[in-house]
Scaffold this active site. Structure first.
Site, PDB file in Angstrom:
ATOM      1  N   GLY A  13      -0.802  19.946  -5.837  1.00  0.00           N
ATOM      2  CA  GLY A  13      -1.510  19.712  -6.991  1.00  0.00           C
ATOM      3  C   GLY A  13      -1.119  19.245  -8.128  1.00  0.00           C
ATOM      4  O   GLY A  13      -1.646  19.303  -9.464  1.00  0.00           O
ATOM      5  N   ASN A  15      -0.200  16.444  -9.780  1.00  0.00           N
ATOM      6  CA  ASN A  15      -0.715  15.288 -10.243  1.00  0.00           C
ATOM      7  C   ASN A  15      -2.229  15.627 -10.626  1.00  0.00           C
ATOM      8  O   ASN A  15      -2.629  15.112 -11.902  1.00  0.00           O
ATOM      9  CB  ASN A  15      -0.918  13.964  -9.126  1.00  0.00           C
ATOM     10  CG  ASN A  15       0.462  13.342  -9.248  1.00  0.00           C
ATOM     11  OD1 ASN A  15       0.646  12.645 -10.293  1.00  0.00           O
ATOM     12  ND2 ASN A  15       1.126  13.338  -8.227  1.00  0.00           N
ATOM     13  N   ARG A  62     -11.818  12.435  13.118  1.00  0.00           N
ATOM     14  CA  ARG A  62     -11.491  11.944  12.004  1.00  0.00           C
ATOM     15  C   ARG A  62     -12.960  11.652  11.456  1.00  0.00           C
ATOM     16  O   ARG A  62     -13.442  11.951  10.099  1.00  0.00           O
ATOM     17  CB  ARG A  62     -10.674  10.916  11.768  1.00  0.00           C
ATOM     18  CG  ARG A  62     -10.503  10.281  10.361  1.00  0.00           C
ATOM     19  CD  ARG A  62      -9.777   9.240  10.410  1.00  0.00           C
ATOM     20  NE  ARG A  62      -8.332   9.073  10.721  1.00  0.00           N
ATOM     21  CZ  ARG A  62      -7.506   8.253  11.015  1.00  0.00           C
ATOM     22  NH1 ARG A  62      -8.062   6.999  11.078  1.00  0.00           N
ATOM     23  NH2 ARG A  62      -6.545   8.446  11.354  1.00  0.00           N
ATOM     24  N   ARG A  88      -4.615  13.175   3.939  1.00  0.00           N
ATOM     25  CA  ARG A  88      -5.087  12.705   5.385  1.00  0.00           C
ATOM     26  C   ARG A  88      -5.397  11.202   5.237  1.00  0.00           C
ATOM     27  O   ARG A  88      -5.718  10.623   4.291  1.00  0.00           O
ATOM     28  CB  ARG A  88      -6.695  13.426   5.516  1.00  0.00           C
ATOM     29  CG  ARG A  88      -6.617  15.095   5.517  1.00  0.00           C
ATOM     30  CD  ARG A  88      -5.776  15.468   6.787  1.00  0.00           C
ATOM     31  NE  ARG A  88      -6.167  15.145   8.057  1.00  0.00           N
ATOM     32  CZ  ARG A  88      -5.655  15.585   9.259  1.00  0.00           C
ATOM     33  NH1 ARG A  88      -4.317  16.040   9.157  1.00  0.00           N
ATOM     34  NH2 ARG A  88      -6.163  15.163  10.280  1.00  0.00           N
ATOM     35  N   HIS A 106       0.764   6.702  -4.779  1.00  0.00           N
ATOM     36  CA  HIS A 106       1.908   6.892  -3.876  1.00  0.00           C
ATOM     37  C   HIS A 106       3.198   6.906  -4.356  1.00  0.00           C
ATOM     38  O   HIS A 106       3.582   6.297  -5.440  1.00  0.00           O
ATOM     39  CB  HIS A 106       1.681   5.423  -2.944  1.00  0.00           C
ATOM     40  CG  HIS A 106       2.676   5.596  -1.830  1.00  0.00           C
ATOM     41  ND1 HIS A 106       2.343   6.155  -0.895  1.00  0.00           N
ATOM     42  CD2 HIS A 106       3.958   4.732  -1.677  1.00  0.00           C
ATOM     43  CE1 HIS A 106       3.185   5.835   0.086  1.00  0.00           C
ATOM     44  NE2 HIS A 106       4.357   5.385  -0.332  1.00  0.00           N
ATOM     45  N   ASP A 142      -2.287   2.514   2.183  1.00  0.00           N
ATOM     46  CA  ASP A 142      -1.146   2.217   0.986  1.00  0.00           C
ATOM     47  C   ASP A 142      -1.045   0.829   0.511  1.00  0.00           C
ATOM     48  O   ASP A 142       0.020   0.261   0.071  1.00  0.00           O
ATOM     49  CB  ASP A 142       0.293   2.739   1.350  1.00  0.00           C
ATOM     50  CG  ASP A 142       0.343   4.238   1.722  1.00  0.00           C
ATOM     51  OD1 ASP A 142      -0.695   4.903   0.836  1.00  0.00           O
ATOM     52  OD2 ASP A 142       0.998   4.866   2.407  1.00  0.00           O
TER      53      ASP A 142
HETATM   54  C1  GAR Z   1       3.021  13.255  -4.608  1.00  0.00           C
HETATM   55  O1  GAR Z   1       4.509  12.768  -4.851  1.00  0.00           O
HETATM   56  C2  GAR Z   1       2.318  12.011  -4.463  1.00  0.00           C
HETATM   57  O2  GAR Z   1       2.657  10.838  -4.872  1.00  0.00           O
HETATM   58  C3  GAR Z   1       2.290  11.962  -2.954  1.00  0.00           C
HETATM   59  O3  GAR Z   1       2.516  13.447  -2.524  1.00  0.00           O
HETATM   60  C4  GAR Z   1       2.825  14.270  -3.974  1.00  0.00           C
HETATM   61  C5  GAR Z   1       1.985  15.030  -3.852  1.00  0.00           C
HETATM   62  O4  GAR Z   1       2.311  16.086  -5.149  1.00  0.00           O
HETATM   63  N1  GAR Z   1       1.316  11.356  -2.190  1.00  0.00           N
HETATM   64  C6  GAR Z   1       1.675  10.798  -0.976  1.00  0.00           C
HETATM   65  O5  GAR Z   1       2.723  10.709  -0.428  1.00  0.00           O
HETATM   66  C7  GAR Z   1       0.328  10.034  -0.712  1.00  0.00           C
HETATM   67  N2  GAR Z   1       0.671   9.289   0.657  1.00  0.00           N
HETATM   68  P1  GAR Z   1       1.244  16.832  -5.903  1.00  0.00           P
HETATM   69  O6  GAR Z   1       0.441  17.711  -4.834  1.00  0.00           O
HETATM   70  O7  GAR Z   1       2.092  17.738  -6.686  1.00  0.00           O
HETATM   71  O8  GAR Z   1       0.604  15.983  -6.889  1.00  0.00           O
END
Ligand code: GAR
Length: 211
Positions: A13, A15, A62, A88, A106, A142
């Site tokens: 988490g 971001n 799903r 997911r 991404h 994506d």
């Molecule tokens: C981040 O690097 C995000 O860009 C990536 O997962 C990580 C999550 O980090 N997302 C993906 O790969 C989506 N396909 P976080 O939980 O610390 O934000």
């Protein structure tokens, strides 16, 4: 009326933390995780944000998971749904329900390296520039319309971990920025294309850190 957003996470988490850390023209109505033990849930709760879990393992397929997740999201009537490390794949019906009001980040310069293990793929491909992308979510994985990208150099001796750390630092800059634009009403999806008002905003859609 104050705009509301909901953040979906699956793990760390960071971001989500970066988004909660900035003063946005909107309120985080909830953080929802598909994993009961996602580390980000405790951080959000500590900030006084309501947290809930919709565990994908508790649903037969799903479609059932997507329906439960949508029902939970809709309780908060958000203007914006933010996927922040939400791991997911979401079905077409779910994605269409939030069309134009769901963003994802991404860890690559899309359309290069969709899917998982993007840093490994970038190193294997020998690219000199890598990065991160914020995009609107559409049914193709994506591949939604791009809002903002940050470019980072790939350095000699980089490992997936060092590269990931350099990219993540930029994710934490561009994601809050994109969310801010949306909540300000400057960013929208019109006829499948990204519209971004304001000269300053338009100039900021490619971030190339100089340090
Ligand atoms: C981040 O690097 C995000 O860009 C990536 O997962 C990580 C999550 O980090 N997302 C993906 O790969 C989506 N396909 P976080 O939980 O610390 O934000």
């Amino acid at each position: 009326m104050t705009k509301r957003y909901v953040v979906l996470i699956s793990g760390r988490g960071s971001n989500m933390e970066a988004i909660l850390a900035v003063d946005l023209p909107g309120r985080c109505a909830a953080v929802i995780s598909n994993r009961p033990h996602a580390a980000g849930l405790a951080f959000a709760a500590g900030r006084g944000v309501p947290t809930t879990v919709v565990d994908h393992k508790q649903h037969a397929d799903r479609a059932a998971f997507d329906a439960a997740l949508a029902a939970e999201i809709d309780r908060y009537e958000p203007d914006l749904v933010i996927l922040a490390g939400f791991m997911r794949v979401l079905g077409d019906d779910f994605v269409r329900r939030y069309e134009g009001r769901m963003l994802n980040i991404h860890p690559s310069l899309l359309p290069s390296f969709p899917g998982l293990k993007t840093h490994e793929a970038a190193l294997a491909a020998g690219v000199r520039v890598h990065g991160a992308t914020v995009h609107f979510v559409t049914p193709s994985l994506d591949a939604g319309p791009i809002v903002v990208q940050a470019a980072v150099p790939v350095l000699a001796g980089d490992t997936p971990e060092t590269l990931a750390a350099r990219v993540l630092e930029q994710e934490h800059v561009i994601y809050p920025q994109a969310v801010c634009w949306f909540l300000e009403g400057r960013l929208r999806l019109t006829d499948g294309r990204v519209r971004l008002d304001g000269e300053k905003a338009a100039a900021g859609v490619l971030r190339v850190p100089t340090e």
